[in-house]
Design a protein around this motif. Structure first.
Motif, short mmCIF file in Angstrom:
data_model
loop_
_atom_site.label_atom_id
_atom_site.label_comp_id
_atom_site.label_asym_id
_atom_site.label_seq_id
_atom_site.Cartn_x
_atom_site.Cartn_y
_atom_site.Cartn_z
N GLY A 62 3.59 -11.71 -23.67
CA GLY A 62 2.45 -11.24 -22.90
C GLY A 62 1.56 -12.30 -22.28
N ILE A 63 1.97 -13.57 -22.37
CA ILE A 63 1.14 -14.65 -21.82
C ILE A 63 1.01 -14.54 -20.30
CG2 ILE A 63 1.04 -17.15 -21.43
CD1 ILE A 63 2.06 -17.48 -24.30
N GLY A 64 2.08 -14.24 -19.60
CA GLY A 64 2.02 -14.12 -18.15
C GLY A 64 1.07 -13.02 -17.72
N HIS A 65 1.18 -11.88 -18.38
CA HIS A 65 0.29 -10.76 -18.08
C HIS A 65 -1.16 -11.13 -18.36
CE1 HIS A 65 -1.33 -6.61 -19.33
NE2 HIS A 65 -1.34 -6.67 -18.02
N LYS A 85 4.10 -14.21 -3.79
CA LYS A 85 5.45 -13.95 -3.30
C LYS A 85 6.36 -13.86 -4.52
CE LYS A 85 9.11 -15.62 -0.33
NZ LYS A 85 9.55 -16.62 0.64
N VAL A 86 7.07 -12.75 -4.62
CA VAL A 86 7.98 -12.55 -5.74
C VAL A 86 9.23 -13.37 -5.48
CG1 VAL A 86 9.33 -10.86 -7.04
CG2 VAL A 86 7.10 -10.21 -6.09
N PHE A 87 9.37 -14.43 -6.25
CA PHE A 87 10.57 -15.25 -6.14
C PHE A 87 10.76 -15.98 -7.47
CE2 PHE A 87 13.33 -18.74 -5.06
CZ PHE A 87 14.24 -18.13 -4.22
N TYR A 126 5.59 -7.44 -12.08
CA TYR A 126 4.35 -7.46 -11.31
C TYR A 126 3.86 -6.06 -10.95
CZ TYR A 126 4.69 -12.53 -10.91
OH TYR A 126 4.73 -13.87 -11.18
N LEU A 127 4.76 -5.17 -10.59
CA LEU A 127 4.36 -3.80 -10.28
C LEU A 127 3.79 -3.11 -11.51
CD1 LEU A 127 7.31 -2.65 -7.97
CD2 LEU A 127 5.02 -3.42 -7.27
N LYS A 128 4.38 -3.40 -12.67
CA LYS A 128 3.93 -2.80 -13.93
C LYS A 128 2.49 -3.19 -14.27
CE LYS A 128 5.11 -2.86 -18.82
NZ LYS A 128 5.99 -3.44 -19.83
N ILE A 129 2.06 -4.39 -13.85
CA ILE A 129 0.69 -4.81 -14.17
C ILE A 129 -0.30 -4.55 -13.03
CG2 ILE A 129 1.42 -6.48 -15.91
CD1 ILE A 129 0.86 -8.70 -13.89
N THR A 140 8.81 -8.99 -0.31
CA THR A 140 8.64 -9.99 -1.36
C THR A 140 7.18 -10.37 -1.62
OG1 THR A 140 8.94 -11.81 0.20
CG2 THR A 140 10.91 -11.01 -0.95
N ILE A 141 6.27 -10.00 -0.75
CA ILE A 141 4.86 -10.34 -0.95
C ILE A 141 4.14 -9.11 -1.46
CG2 ILE A 141 2.72 -11.06 0.17
CD1 ILE A 141 4.42 -12.80 1.99
N ILE A 142 3.43 -9.27 -2.58
CA ILE A 142 2.74 -8.16 -3.22
C ILE A 142 1.27 -8.49 -3.38
CG2 ILE A 142 4.81 -7.25 -4.32
CD1 ILE A 142 4.07 -8.69 -6.86
N PHE A 143 0.46 -7.44 -3.54
CA PHE A 143 -0.99 -7.59 -3.52
C PHE A 143 -1.67 -6.83 -4.65
CE2 PHE A 143 0.58 -7.73 0.83
CZ PHE A 143 -0.06 -8.82 1.37
N ILE A 144 -2.84 -7.33 -5.04
CA ILE A 144 -3.80 -6.59 -5.86
C ILE A 144 -5.12 -6.67 -5.12
CG2 ILE A 144 -5.25 -6.64 -7.92
CD1 ILE A 144 -2.94 -7.34 -9.59
N ASN A 145 -5.81 -5.54 -5.04
CA ASN A 145 -7.14 -5.51 -4.44
C ASN A 145 -8.15 -5.49 -5.58
OD1 ASN A 145 -9.57 -4.87 -3.26
ND2 ASN A 145 -8.69 -3.40 -1.83
#
Length: 153
Positions: A62-65, A85-87, A126-129, A140-145
């Motif tokens: 869970g460190i990344g989260h 960018k998801v890579f 990333y989608l899960k968090i 490949t590019i994702i966002f959080i507002n």
């Protein structure tokens, strides 16, 4: 004008991200981004997470989260969107990154999954968090507002 907070200050990064995020005059968000977030973007600043590397002995706990959540909480007041960018890093060329063999061995990149499976696993994490993907903007590019409450943290 929107500012970029970025660990990787290369000009190519600015150009690539500004293409996806900002309008032609670079003073406001791209209209597609504004519509996706229903006009609920408070600031014109973009926080870009360019890479996260976790040593093998600390993966899966869970460190990344936690790191992303802490980064989000600490910078929520100063940015309009947080993006990445998801890579998977294990898919990048060592030569391109300027990494030495010892570091790659320590990170265990040669033992990690590669290709589409690696990309899909990382995307799902990333989608899960709470990150959002808009395939019509980028796959490949994702966002959080930060303005919108993230129930997943």
């Amino acid at each position: 004008m929107g500012r970029f907070f970025n660990i990787d200050p290369l000009a190519e990064t600015y150009h690539a991200w500004s293409t996806y995020a900002f309008s032609g005059n670079r003073e406001d968000w791209n209209e597609t981004i504004i519509e996706k977030f229903q006009h609920e973007i408070y600031e014109n600043d973009l926080l870009i997470l360019s890479r996260i590397e976790i040593l093998p002995e600390y993966r899966g706990v869970g460190i990344g989260h936690k790191w992303i959540k802490d980064f989000y909480v600490n910078f929520i007041q100063g940015c309009g969107l947080m993006a990445l960018k998801v890579f998977p890093l294990q898919c990048e060329s060592d030569h391109t990154l300027g990494r030495d063999k010892d570091w790659c061995d320590e990170m265990g990149y040669d033992k990690m999954e590669k290709g589409n499976d690696a990309f899909e696993s990382l995307l799902q994490f990333y989608l899960k968090i709470g990150f959002q993907i808009f395939s019509d903007i980028s796959k490949t590019i994702i966002f959080i507002n930060p303005l919108l409450r993230n129930e997943k943290f």
